[in-house]
Motif scaffolding. Sequence first.
Motif, PDB file in Angstrom:
ATOM      1  N   ARG A 186     -21.609  50.315 -19.133  1.00  0.00           N
ATOM      2  CA  ARG A 186     -20.512  49.921 -19.998  1.00  0.00           C
ATOM      3  C   ARG A 186     -19.343  49.427 -19.167  1.00  0.00           C
ATOM      4  NH1 ARG A 186     -20.912  54.385 -24.196  1.00  0.00           N
ATOM      5  NH2 ARG A 186     -19.927  55.595 -22.568  1.00  0.00           N
ATOM      6  N   THR A 187     -18.531  48.582 -19.774  1.00  0.00           N
ATOM      7  CA  THR A 187     -17.347  48.110 -19.078  1.00  0.00           C
ATOM      8  C   THR A 187     -16.334  49.242 -18.984  1.00  0.00           C
ATOM      9  OG1 THR A 187     -17.746  45.925 -19.941  1.00  0.00           O
ATOM     10  CG2 THR A 187     -15.544  46.356 -19.094  1.00  0.00           C
ATOM     11  N   THR A 203     -18.415  47.437 -14.422  1.00  0.00           N
ATOM     12  CA  THR A 203     -19.288  48.245 -15.264  1.00  0.00           C
ATOM     13  C   THR A 203     -19.649  49.526 -14.537  1.00  0.00           C
ATOM     14  OG1 THR A 203     -21.158  47.021 -14.421  1.00  0.00           O
ATOM     15  CG2 THR A 203     -20.282  46.314 -16.530  1.00  0.00           C
TER      16      THR A 203
END
Lengths: 336, 322
Positions: free
Chosen positions: A38-39, A32
């Motif tokens: 976020r990935t 992340t």
Amino acid sequence: MSVAERQMDANHTPQSDILLELTGVKKYFPITGGVLRRTIGAVKAVDDISFTLRKGETLGLVGESGCGKSTTGRVIMKILDPTAGTIRFDGRDITKLSGRALREMRQDFQMVFQDPYSSLNPRMSVGALVAEPLIVNKKGTREQIRDEVERLLQVVGLSPEARLRFPHEFSGGQRQRIAIARALALKPKLIVADEAVSALDVSIQAQILNLLADLRKEFGLSYVFISHNLAVVKHVSDRVGVMYLGRMVELADKAKLYSQPLHPYTQALLSAAPEPKRNVTRDRIVLAGDVPSPANPPSGCAFHTRCPKVMDVCKSQRPELTAYGDGQLVACHLYA
Amino acid sequence: MSTPLLEVRNLKTHFISRTSRVRAVDGVDFSVERGKVLGIVGESGSGKSMTSLSIMRLVPGPQGQIVDGEILLDGKNLLKLTEREMTNIRGNQIGMIFQEPMTALNPVLKIGEQIGEVLTRHRGMNKAEAKKHAVELLKNVGFPRAEQIVNEYPHQLSGGMRQRAMIAMAMACQPTLLIADEPTTALDVTIQAQVLDLMRELKNRTGTAIILITHDLGVIAEMADDMVVMYGGQVVESGSADSVFEEPLHPYTRALLESIPVIDEERERLTAIPGTVPSAANFPEGCRFADRCSLVESSCREKMPELRELRKGHSVRCTLAV
Ligand SMILES: Nc1ncnc2c1ncn2[C@@H]1O[C@H](COP(=O)(O)OP(=O)(O)OP(=O)(O)O)[C@@H](O)[C@H]1O
Ligand SMILES: Nc1ncnc2c1ncn2[C@@H]1O[C@H](COP(=O)(O)OP(=O)(O)O)[C@@H](O)[C@H]1O
Ligand code: SF4
Ligand code: SF4
Ligand SMILES: [Mg+2]
Ligand SMILES: [Mg+2]
């Protein structure tokens, strides 16, 4: 790998003799980043691995740090859920198993870790540590459990009085014996040993390796034996799988793998292992560079950045693990 | 025959507190020949690291003390030097590399700055020269991108790269003796092969003698000219590596060689050594291996065996060895 090849891999073993079967198993860990966490990518710790383990067999897994050996072990143990693929144990698909069904199944497989220091709760007596799995799974009355603990301690070569003492009073090798006694408590069919002797001095390592061999004979145990030490793996295993960057690059009977390694990586590994002998002249293959990051593995054959025999096709096409000669499995375009 | 580069005589390094005395190093003798590799092998706690820290005079005080012995470098007793003279020796004549490079590298300094500092301090270079030379040294230890690496921090490097950077730093002052304590233990085999190759190559090119400490007999077999086997703070066997591997004289050395799995041979069952290493706070009387030795006799426990030269240049500390 096709089903046919998987069968070949287990030397035409009937399904009922197969204890463990991994098919296309992947384990990706998300990376992340940014303020929103976020990935943004994935560590491909295990990237499409298939193999079978027969009842009573020992399969060794070797490879360098970070190649995914422990992750494979933890996926087998269901400590980690695979990202893809299936795991069958004793004829049953356990990939999706959870809750009570999983807890029951778990009695059949146990894990022994590298570090006997951290895997044992220091505040529990040895007796309590070995008894714990028996108590949790309601395996008898207090007296029965106490007798069983004493028996288990004797099986691993400790005196029954050891149950009154605490882990810190024992040496590394003795602590590993305690961990093994605990793992044996529920009479498992499979033991995943992850670097179980790596932290031990050589003179103690031999004691534990002999113990594992005795237990195997006595209880018909199967092992997945994970280690970075090629000589140790050869000593304990029937078959050996070599991993590189989350992939199985070669899998064969140990005699074949060690006398006639096919994959350039296996060849390099074997040539690099120092042997305690003088005047052995070996053609050492010294690989240049470091192992690339599994977050960003090279395209095609993941070994192509270090392979002395790299060809053009290796950079773009991923070689599949396929049977070569009489059943030695290898993932390399040289044998296509 | 010329005098050896380093001679350690009856070295004793103990950790002394009000309640105990840990005999970490307890009467150690060996010598290192110029331009040769001396391998020191032993299990954990046998006193290998404390021996090397004693040579560097870096034993952790105040409990740790060198209580006896001589350490002669080129005939000069290091134990008699002032701290200032010793600092000078550490920078110029003896270099050291450790198992965990992060303990030796400063995490907030760029690699080039760390090597540069050694060069300005010990070889009187100015900053620009030092930086240029640092790149050179990094190339010598096999960094393809040396120009970039000088500007990177230790945490940006892999374990093998850090170990090589530390070797570059230790070699920066052109030491006559390099002490390497488990330099490859934390590394993967293919990276270990790179580092061992590098050390061999540096030795051949510069003539630096090396003390190579390891618990891995494979590494010793591969690298050492001479070797020392330590057990319980003492040397139990020493000699040329050829002669010790050819004819190990001490029961412990023999048992060790039989207890490890070897790729070249099929060993049905390993010969395990029973029991555990005795505690350095509480050694038994007489032979320290007696509790684990298959040949033990009552005489072994009565008197500490002397280190005797049984073959030319090959000595053993065992009463019964012939
Ligand atoms: N929980 C996790 N989160 C993110 N990445 C992980 C996690 N566990 C493992 N990894 C990464 O997955 C890869 C494989 O790790 P794994 O522990 O399986 O390696 P290994 O072969 O057991 O190595 P070693 O020999 O060092 O024990 C590594 O790059 C590791 O950093
Ligand atoms: N700071 C310390 N205080 C007390 N004892 C120590 C200290 N450091 C090391 N020792 C003891 O000295 C002995 C030798 O240690 P060491 O030289 O580090 O062994 P090796 O390097 O061979 O593993 C061991 O018994 C160890 O426990
Ligand atoms: S596929 Fe190509 S790069 Fe990969 S191991 Fe085989 S020859 Fe080397
Ligand atoms: S002196 Fe005795 S106990 Fe010690 S190593 Fe020799 S035979 Fe064994
Ligand atoms: Mg691991
Ligand atoms: Mg040490």
